[in-house]
Design a protein around this motif. Sequence first.
Motif, short mmCIF file in Angstrom:
data_model
loop_
_atom_site.label_atom_id
_atom_site.label_comp_id
_atom_site.label_asym_id
_atom_site.label_seq_id
_atom_site.Cartn_x
_atom_site.Cartn_y
_atom_site.Cartn_z
N SER A 19 7.61 -0.13 -8.21
CA SER A 19 6.94 1.07 -7.70
C SER A 19 7.81 2.30 -7.96
O SER A 19 7.30 3.41 -8.11
N THR A 65 0.24 -5.43 -16.94
CA THR A 65 -0.13 -5.41 -15.52
C THR A 65 0.69 -6.44 -14.77
O THR A 65 0.95 -7.53 -15.29
N GLN A 102 -5.18 -6.42 -2.15
CA GLN A 102 -6.29 -7.26 -1.68
C GLN A 102 -5.73 -8.17 -0.60
O GLN A 102 -4.71 -8.84 -0.81
N ARG A 144 0.84 -1.22 0.00
CA ARG A 144 0.00 0.00 0.00
C ARG A 144 0.86 1.25 0.00
O ARG A 144 0.64 2.18 -0.76
N LYS A 185 0.95 -8.63 -11.29
CA LYS A 185 0.20 -9.09 -10.12
C LYS A 185 1.15 -9.83 -9.19
O LYS A 185 1.74 -10.84 -9.58
N GLY A 210 -1.02 -7.85 -4.72
CA GLY A 210 -0.71 -6.46 -5.04
C GLY A 210 -0.75 -6.28 -6.56
O GLY A 210 -0.19 -7.09 -7.28
N ASN A 262 -0.69 -1.39 -12.46
CA ASN A 262 -1.03 -1.25 -13.87
C ASN A 262 0.00 -0.40 -14.59
O ASN A 262 0.44 0.63 -14.07
N TYR A 315 0.55 0.30 -4.43
CA TYR A 315 -0.16 -0.83 -5.04
C TYR A 315 -1.63 -0.86 -4.64
O TYR A 315 -1.99 -0.41 -3.55
N GLU A 316 -2.43 -1.45 -5.53
CA GLU A 316 -3.80 -1.76 -5.21
C GLU A 316 -3.72 -3.13 -4.50
O GLU A 316 -3.18 -4.08 -5.06
#
Length: 409
Positions: free
Chosen positions: A134, A142, A66, A59, A144, A76, A79, A63-64
């Motif tokens: 990052s 993308t 879950q 985060r 993942k 994480g 895109n 990152y997005e």
Amino acid sequence: MQLTNKDAFSKVEANYPKINEAIIRNLDEIIAIRRDFRKHPELAFEEKRTASIVASYLRQWGYEVQEHVGGTGVVGLLNGKQPGKVMGLRADMDALPMPDEISASYKSLNDGIAHTCGHDVHTANLLGVAKVFSEIGLEKGTLKFIFQPAEEIGQGAKAMIDDGVMENPKVDFMAGLHVNPTLNVGEFSLTNAEYTCGAVDIFELVVEGKGGHAAHPHLAVDAVMISAQVLVALQQIASRQVDPLKPVVLSVGQIQGGTKGTILPNTVTMNGTVRTLDPSVRDQVPQSMEKIATQIAEAYGGKAYLDYQKVTPSIKSDAAARVALSELVVDLFGKESFKWVNPSMGGEDFAYFSQLVPSVFFRLGTKSSDDTAYGNHHPKFNVDEEAIRFGMTVFSVLTQRYLNEEEGK
Ligand SMILES: [Zn+2]
Ligand SMILES: [Zn+2]
């Protein structure tokens, strides 16, 4: 950290300067994270602390994220500037129920739990790659990042898949690695075969006879004797019934039956494991086992019951990805750094990902001295942390090459 192998990265520096600089900038932090994980190991599906640290870094780095995917799994997502393919990178987070006997300051604080398979290194390494992207950004596609629980019990990957990790966005290609102390730091190995790691199955075989006095065997049905014959006969499956070019291991690690030398027990129970590479052999073995066990038992007036459970499939390795990875390692670190090796009959639940999409799974060398030469699952297992720089580099370059490749290639 002090790098012993300064020249090893000259090609990375020349051809992938941004990746190389980002790794150098972050390596100390990533190694500190790894030591923290080693110090606070958690068992399968209990990786709460580890998972929350992973999620909070992701985060923090934009990152997005879950959480609680398949239990304690974390995902994480990053895109790129342009749409493209979706690449999945996987690390496992769980430790083992055993003592930690290293003498380093970061030895386990959790009694009876230890990161002796190196999943602390995998998790830190993958976080390192997340940090790199990052900072340098992603041009296309993308990425993942999949941090899975419970590899040691063969259930974490499947739990995450059942929870949808391979969808939204749909993953096109998966890569994973495992630390390996039979290789020196800076060395990599890969199996040049369609199936690279053993499918893991377990079984319980109960032989039922008729108990009685050991002095009067003719009045009983001797389950111990039947078990002994069944046990030997099962070994003929590998030698007589399966194609000799397709490996199979059938091991019985536990036999239980009887209470005293003068009493013939009613039943004997055997527990074991079967390892295969080829899926057709995996289907063949339990059928043969059942036939051999029940018919031998019947011949002596007894019965046999087989409870056979498939646990983890074998890792399926994509031919083009194998070539691409081997070329990448040779390009970056030279011919001597790469070895083709035979498949292993050990299991790895990365297999579940590899059943769904083209995948590659390689071994990362971690040995540089006697302290780092202990095998995985040994209480003194440890790695030379310089291996993390190699691991981060190969994952990062592989990602960049794959996502920037022309469509259809
Ligand atoms: Zn392990
Ligand atoms: Zn492992």
